[in-house]
Scaffold this motif. Structure first.
Motif, PDB file in Angstrom:
ATOM      1  N   LEU A  31       0.842  -1.198   0.000  1.00  0.00           N
ATOM      2  CA  LEU A  31       0.000   0.000   0.000  1.00  0.00           C
ATOM      3  C   LEU A  31       0.876   1.245   0.000  1.00  0.00           C
ATOM      4  CD1 LEU A  31      -2.845   1.331   0.264  1.00  0.00           C
ATOM      5  CD2 LEU A  31      -2.479   1.290   2.730  1.00  0.00           C
ATOM      6  N   LEU A  32       0.606   2.155  -0.943  1.00  0.00           N
ATOM      7  CA  LEU A  32       1.297   3.451  -1.005  1.00  0.00           C
ATOM      8  C   LEU A  32       0.292   4.527  -0.602  1.00  0.00           C
ATOM      9  CD1 LEU A  32       3.093   2.999  -4.438  1.00  0.00           C
ATOM     10  CD2 LEU A  32       4.001   2.502  -2.191  1.00  0.00           C
ATOM     11  N   ALA A  33       0.535   5.133   0.545  1.00  0.00           N
ATOM     12  CA  ALA A  33      -0.382   6.149   1.074  1.00  0.00           C
ATOM     13  C   ALA A  33       0.334   7.483   1.144  1.00  0.00           C
ATOM     14  CB  ALA A  33      -0.876   5.747   2.457  1.00  0.00           C
ATOM     15  N   GLY A  34      -0.321   8.533   0.671  1.00  0.00           N
ATOM     16  CA  GLY A  34       0.272   9.867   0.712  1.00  0.00           C
ATOM     17  C   GLY A  34      -0.605  10.870   0.002  1.00  0.00           C
ATOM     18  N   PRO A  35      -0.328  12.161   0.176  1.00  0.00           N
ATOM     19  CA  PRO A  35      -1.152  13.190  -0.475  1.00  0.00           C
ATOM     20  C   PRO A  35      -1.014  13.167  -1.990  1.00  0.00           C
ATOM     21  CG  PRO A  35       0.758  14.166   0.603  1.00  0.00           C
ATOM     22  CD  PRO A  35       0.743  12.733   0.992  1.00  0.00           C
ATOM     23  N   SER A  36      -1.880  13.898  -2.659  1.00  0.00           N
ATOM     24  CA  SER A  36      -1.873  13.934  -4.124  1.00  0.00           C
ATOM     25  C   SER A  36      -0.602  14.602  -4.638  1.00  0.00           C
ATOM     26  CB  SER A  36      -3.094  14.719  -4.610  1.00  0.00           C
ATOM     27  OG  SER A  36      -3.067  14.842  -6.007  1.00  0.00           O
ATOM     28  N   GLY A  37       0.002  13.990  -5.672  1.00  0.00           N
ATOM     29  CA  GLY A  37       1.167  14.593  -6.328  1.00  0.00           C
ATOM     30  C   GLY A  37       2.511  14.129  -5.822  1.00  0.00           C
ATOM     31  N   VAL A  38       2.560  13.138  -4.909  1.00  0.00           N
ATOM     32  CA  VAL A  38       3.859  12.692  -4.377  1.00  0.00           C
ATOM     33  C   VAL A  38       4.468  11.550  -5.190  1.00  0.00           C
ATOM     34  CG1 VAL A  38       3.462  13.448  -2.010  1.00  0.00           C
ATOM     35  CG2 VAL A  38       2.706  11.173  -2.697  1.00  0.00           C
ATOM     36  N   GLY A  39       3.783  11.064  -6.229  1.00  0.00           N
ATOM     37  CA  GLY A  39       4.376  10.082  -7.137  1.00  0.00           C
ATOM     38  C   GLY A  39       3.982   8.643  -6.889  1.00  0.00           C
ATOM     39  N   LYS A  40       2.807   8.395  -6.318  1.00  0.00           N
ATOM     40  CA  LYS A  40       2.359   7.018  -6.053  1.00  0.00           C
ATOM     41  C   LYS A  40       2.104   6.270  -7.360  1.00  0.00           C
ATOM     42  CE  LYS A  40      -1.120   8.499  -3.586  1.00  0.00           C
ATOM     43  NZ  LYS A  40      -0.871   9.945  -3.626  1.00  0.00           N
ATOM     44  N   LYS A  41       1.388   6.910  -8.263  1.00  0.00           N
ATOM     45  CA  LYS A  41       1.077   6.305  -9.569  1.00  0.00           C
ATOM     46  C   LYS A  41       2.358   6.046 -10.356  1.00  0.00           C
ATOM     47  CE  LYS A  41      -1.598   7.297 -13.765  1.00  0.00           C
ATOM     48  NZ  LYS A  41      -2.429   8.299 -14.440  1.00  0.00           N
ATOM     49  N   MET A  42       3.294   6.968 -10.283  1.00  0.00           N
ATOM     50  CA  MET A  42       4.566   6.816 -10.982  1.00  0.00           C
ATOM     51  C   MET A  42       5.330   5.595 -10.475  1.00  0.00           C
ATOM     52  SD  MET A  42       7.682   9.521 -11.004  1.00  0.00           S
ATOM     53  CE  MET A  42       9.241   9.149 -11.776  1.00  0.00           C
ATOM     54  N   LEU A  43       5.297   5.364  -9.164  1.00  0.00           N
ATOM     55  CA  LEU A  43       5.995   4.216  -8.586  1.00  0.00           C
ATOM     56  C   LEU A  43       5.396   2.893  -9.054  1.00  0.00           C
ATOM     57  CD1 LEU A  43       6.513   5.526  -4.941  1.00  0.00           C
ATOM     58  CD2 LEU A  43       8.296   5.124  -6.633  1.00  0.00           C
ATOM     59  N   VAL A  44       4.078   2.848  -9.201  1.00  0.00           N
ATOM     60  CA  VAL A  44       3.408   1.634  -9.705  1.00  0.00           C
ATOM     61  C   VAL A  44       3.878   1.332 -11.130  1.00  0.00           C
ATOM     62  CG1 VAL A  44       1.183   0.607 -10.314  1.00  0.00           C
ATOM     63  CG2 VAL A  44       1.392   1.953  -8.234  1.00  0.00           C
ATOM     64  N   HIS A  45       3.904   2.362 -11.968  1.00  0.00           N
ATOM     65  CA  HIS A  45       4.349   2.177 -13.351  1.00  0.00           C
ATOM     66  C   HIS A  45       5.842   1.843 -13.406  1.00  0.00           C
ATOM     67  CE1 HIS A  45       0.680   3.275 -15.513  1.00  0.00           C
ATOM     68  NE2 HIS A  45       0.462   4.162 -14.560  1.00  0.00           N
ATOM     69  N   ALA A  46       6.630   2.379 -12.461  1.00  0.00           N
ATOM     70  CA  ALA A  46       8.065   2.081 -12.426  1.00  0.00           C
ATOM     71  C   ALA A  46       8.312   0.606 -12.097  1.00  0.00           C
ATOM     72  CB  ALA A  46       8.756   2.967 -11.405  1.00  0.00           C
ATOM     73  N   ILE A  47       7.499   0.028 -11.208  1.00  0.00           N
ATOM     74  CA  ILE A  47       7.629  -1.407 -10.886  1.00  0.00           C
ATOM     75  C   ILE A  47       7.426  -2.241 -12.144  1.00  0.00           C
ATOM     76  CG2 ILE A  47       6.585  -3.325  -9.603  1.00  0.00           C
ATOM     77  CD1 ILE A  47       5.916  -1.300  -7.386  1.00  0.00           C
ATOM     78  N   CYS A  48       6.409  -1.890 -12.930  1.00  0.00           N
ATOM     79  CA  CYS A  48       6.114  -2.627 -14.168  1.00  0.00           C
ATOM     80  C   CYS A  48       7.226  -2.444 -15.202  1.00  0.00           C
ATOM     81  CB  CYS A  48       4.779  -2.169 -14.753  1.00  0.00           C
ATOM     82  SG  CYS A  48       3.373  -2.480 -13.688  1.00  0.00           S
ATOM     83  N   THR A  49       7.752  -1.242 -15.316  1.00  0.00           N
ATOM     84  CA  THR A  49       8.799  -0.966 -16.305  1.00  0.00           C
ATOM     85  C   THR A  49      10.080  -1.719 -15.973  1.00  0.00           C
ATOM     86  OG1 THR A  49       7.863   1.237 -16.625  1.00  0.00           O
ATOM     87  CG2 THR A  49      10.076   0.884 -17.469  1.00  0.00           C
ATOM     88  N   GLU A  50      10.471  -1.721 -14.703  1.00  0.00           N
ATOM     89  CA  GLU A  50      11.745  -2.319 -14.307  1.00  0.00           C
ATOM     90  C   GLU A  50      11.714  -3.846 -14.329  1.00  0.00           C
ATOM     91  OE1 GLU A  50      14.369  -0.715 -14.052  1.00  0.00           O
ATOM     92  OE2 GLU A  50      13.909   1.332 -13.457  1.00  0.00           O
ATOM     93  N   THR A  51      10.537  -4.452 -14.190  1.00  0.00           N
ATOM     94  CA  THR A  51      10.436  -5.914 -14.158  1.00  0.00           C
ATOM     95  C   THR A  51       9.778  -6.495 -15.408  1.00  0.00           C
ATOM     96  OG1 THR A  51       8.339  -5.746 -12.952  1.00  0.00           O
ATOM     97  CG2 THR A  51      10.340  -5.989 -11.647  1.00  0.00           C
ATOM     98  N   GLY A  52       9.255  -5.620 -16.289  1.00  0.00           N
ATOM     99  CA  GLY A  52       8.537  -6.113 -17.471  1.00  0.00           C
ATOM    100  C   GLY A  52       7.218  -6.771 -17.119  1.00  0.00           C
ATOM    101  N   ALA A  53       6.559  -6.279 -16.071  1.00  0.00           N
ATOM    102  CA  ALA A  53       5.321  -6.904 -15.585  1.00  0.00           C
ATOM    103  C   ALA A  53       4.095  -6.358 -16.302  1.00  0.00           C
ATOM    104  CB  ALA A  53       5.180  -6.663 -14.079  1.00  0.00           C
TER     105      ALA A  53
END
Length: 826
Positions: A568-590
């Protein structure tokens, strides 16, 4: 060079394994000492991991790469185990190692965990093919067509003409004003020339004036240059042309690419050699191996008959056949084993008789005596799954590669002698299966000829009963029939359906290194003062690497390391939660599945439809793993009270299903459920924390992170940093603003026109400050809300309890009191 690096890394690993084996044996009580020990091991393993990742990426020898890969995966797993131990000890996800780094003379940047390049390299073709299929499906369904239509209000013709007239008149006015200014200046210069012409010109005074101006200008330039040189010498400013890529770096990159090409060629040659060498061995040494095995087994028959008076029972193929008896043993050792096994059987029979006489009272006494021992036990490191494989890899390196003479192998191609040793063993196991079939028949013939023994016929009644039970189908309803039909569908058809429904989406190409931030340099100091510091952005990035990327990228690590099924990634809007999800997919090819409440609203209606949707998603996710299941605004799934505006969407559809899905996920399934939320306090905390094992609080950036953000993003957008632009001022003024705010401001300011104007009009801080005034920051009250919510989570509660004096004792006392009350009630 890489061979030397490998030898040095293996020496460091060997000494670390020796130290760790000593500390495992010695139990400890001091929590500070335990944490320092774990942290030291963690930091040293990270350094070994960084070196091994570089070595594995660049070394060319195919057989060495196999061993390095095994050690690399084991080191990764050990890092995750140590991280888990530190979390259990300190009861927090974030740790600070300032004092230990200072002792080891390491920079904080050396703690950054790299992402192994083989995660993407080994399946690059499969990822490209999958992306091609995904884009094709999106193009056919028309889902990837960007909405280019801009809604414009219609304007009357008279108003349009009026606007054009205003603009034209303004342009003509500006031109007229410029023309009048030029005329005025010409007249003024003429008047001044007449006045000066009447006075007598003094050449010496004019020369002195010119010299004075020139010397002042020259000295200013000189002092500026000296000041810049001094700042570069002190390390306050970067040297000139610091950001330009040097030719040595470009040459090194070319060499890296050539080494990667050489790796592929050597791997192909190695795979071909595995087949050819095995075929040659089968032709040359195969008959001799077969004869030796037959002679060995016959000798065993005769010796058993001689010692016991009867022929032995031949081991079944399921148990391993004759390999169980003759595994690295001589015939003499086999005979000794037979004699000892007979003695052991007699002893076991006697022991069983004595054990039956023990009463239940003795057992109860033992249990009572053992209880106080458990309470007084000192802390011990949790058992490791990866230490044994690390030790095996280290021993294999010592035996095979440490002192090996490779002067003949300059090109670092495969070693044929090592392949022969491996293939001899494989060939022996294959031939042994054939020999076992022959020798079983021979043993039957011997028994018939010597002992006149006959095999009893197998009863068929029981087998028939089992078969009939297996084919008894339970009464199937409509739902089960639908589910059965659904399971028989191909993965390709399900994949296409999920893409068309918008449940399987294309991830953005974002690397984890794009999540910019800086380390928290005051973490240890604040902890000593009993102040809990907010985590830095790089601490968050490191947790994403540890819990998300490393287990998803490596199958061996995911199977054996502490399993993290949900995040779970919890934090205010604009801190990069969505970006981190996409980064996991990019780095692992998921693959990325979107099961957000807003996305699944109206799709697959009803309970049956929901079950079918989840079955389709997780069937495709298992077949095409690694996979990430993303639930955006996940607090909606666990609402305390659903708002009236969202009741139609039924946001709580997945609430009961998610815990069941987590139970079904096995260590073999490289599937990670990631939830992101801006308002976690709107959800039911108990059910929320049951679903998400690891909760990461993503904070707004601190001063150091903001400084790095402004600097790097301006440069990436084409901006030029000059003395006119005070980045420190920008970082200070934007306290409370998130990364999203900063990126948006830079986008708005650095237009194409503004970038072209930088040569004559450099950037200033005022341009960015005026642009950010319209945005609302994250106030301290909102940040405190997140802190208070996190303190109510299971890990937060345990940490708060550990700070209270005798917190654990109070818990035990409560437990005892409850037990007494329950007894009285009974």
């Amino acid at each position: 060079m890489y061979n030397k690096m490998w030898h040095q890394t293996q020496e460091a690993l060997n000494s670390l394994l020796d130290k760790e084996s000593q500390n495992i044996v010695e139990p400890q009580r001091s929590q500070v000492f335990i944490f320092q020990m774990l942290a030291t091991f963690y930091i040293k393993y990270v350094q070994i991991f960084r070196n091994l990742e570089n070595i594995y990426d660049q070394i060319v020898h195919p057989q060495k790469r196999i061993l390095i890969r095994k050690i690399l995966d084991s080191v990764m797993g050990r890092i995750l185990e140590l991280k888990n131990d530190m979390v259990e000890l300190e009861l927090t996800e974030f740790h600070y190692f300032d004092d230990i780094l200072q002792d080891l003379k390491l920079a904080p940047q050396q703690l950054d965990i790299p992402i192994p390049k083989y995660f993407l390299k080994e399946k690059l073709e499969a990822i490209k093919e999958r992306e091609k299929i995904l884009t094709q499906i999106l193009a056919e369904s028309g889902l990837n067509v960007p909405d280019m239509k801009i809604t414009m209000k219609p304007m009357p013709l008279e108003e349009a003409i009026k606007l054009l007239q205003i603009a034209e008149r303004a342009r003509q006015g500006r031109l007229r004003a410029l023309f009048m200014k030029q005329i005025y200046l010409q007249e003024y210069r003429a008047k001044q020339a007449k006045l000066l012409g009447q006075q007598v010109a003094d050449a010496a005074a004019a020369a002195v004036r010119i010299q004075k101006v020139w010397r002042g200008f020259h000295q200013c330039r000189k002092t500026e240059r000296e000041r810049e040189e001094e700042m570069v010498f002190l390390g306050m400013n970067p040297p000139p042309r610091f950001e330009e890529v040097s030719p040595t770096i470009t040459q090194a990159q070319k060499v890296d690419r050539l080494r990667n090409e050489m790796q592929v060629k050597h791997e192909e040659r190695y795979s071909e050699a595995l087949v050819t060498i095995k075929n040659d061995l089968q032709l040359i040494e195969g008959p001799d191996i077969k004869e030796n095995l037959q002679d060995q087994i016959r000798h065993w028959f005769i010796e058993c008959r001689h010692l016991t008076g009867t022929f032995p029972n031949y081991p079944d193929a399921e148990d391993g056949g004759s390999a169980v008896i003759f595994s690295n043993k001589t015939p003499e050792q086999v005979i000794d084993d037979i004699l000892t096994s007979q003695e052991d059987e007699e002893k076991n029979k006697k022991k069983k008789k004595t054990e039956k006489k023990k009463t239940k009272k003795e057992k109860e006494k033992k249990v009572v005596k053992e209880k106080p021992k458990e309470e007084d036990e000192e802390w011990k490191m949790s058992p490791s799954v990866f230490l044994q494989s690390l030790q095996e890899g280290n021993n294999l390196y010592k035996d095979m590669w440490m002192n090996k003479d490779e002067s003949w192998n300059f090109l670092q191609d495969y070693d044929p002698e090592l392949i022969r040793q491996e293939k001899r063993k494989e060939l022996e196991t294959e031939i042994r299966v054939q020999v076992d079939e022959l020798m079983r028949q021979e043993l039957k013939n011997l028994k018939l000829a010597v002992n006149k023994e006959k095999e009893l016929p197998v009863r068929e009644g029981r087998k028939r009963e089992k078969v009939s039970e297996a084919f008894r189908a339970p009464s199937m309803g409509l739902v089960s029939l639908l589910m059965l039909c659904f399971t028989h569908r191909t993965v390709e058809s399900l994949y296409k359906e999920l893409v068309e429904e918008g449940l399987l989406i294309q991830s953005l190409k974002v690397n984890l290194s794009d999540y910019i931030g800086e380390y928290s340099y005051l973490g240890t100091t604040l902890r000593h003062l009993t102040i809990e510091p907010m985590p830095s952005l790089l601490d968050v990035r490191q947790l994403i690497t540890l819990y998300g990327i490393l287990p998803l990228g490596s199958a061996t690590v995911h199977e054996k390391a502490p399993l993290v099924k949900s995040l779970l990634l919890a934090g205010p809007s604009g801190v990069g939660k969505k970006m981190l999800v996409h980064a996991i997919c990019t780095e692992t090819g998921a693959n990325l599945f979107n099961l957000s409440a807003a996305n699944i609203a109206g799709k697959y209606p009803g309970k049956n439809g929901l079950q079918m949707m989840l079955q389709a998603v997780f069937k495709v996710a298992r077949q095409l793993q690694p996979s990430v299941v993303w639930i955006q605004d996940t607090e909606k799934t666990f609402y305390k009270k659903v708002p009236n505006t969202e009741k139609q969407n039924d946001p709580k559809r997945l609430k009961k299903q998610l815990p069941k899905i987590l139970k079904l996920l096995q260590p073999d399934d490289r599937i990670l459920i990631v939830g992101t939320t801006q308002r976690p306090f709107d959800a039911e905390l108990q059910s929320f924390c049951k679903v998400y094992q690891k909760i990461i609080l993503v904070p707004r950036p601190d001063y150091a992170s903001r400084y790095v953000l402004w600097k790097q993003i301006i440069q990436r957008r084409g901006g030029v940093l000059t003395k006119a632009l005070n980045i420190s001022c920008l970082a200070k003024v934007t306290d409370g603003f998130t990364q999203g705010h900063i990126v948006e401001v830079i986008k708005n300011v650095l237009t194409e026109r503004r970038i072209r104007q930088q040569v004559r009009k450099p950037l200033t801080a005022g341009e960015f400050i005026t642009a950010i005034t319209s945005m609302s920051p994250v106030y301290k009250e909102e940040e405190d809300c997140f802190k208070d919510w996190y303190a109510k989570t299971p890990l937060g509660k345990r940490r708060a309890l550990s700070f209270t004096v005798g917190g654990k004792e109070k818990e035990k006392d409560k437990g005892k009191k409850k037990g007494k009350k329950e007894k009285k009630r009974k």
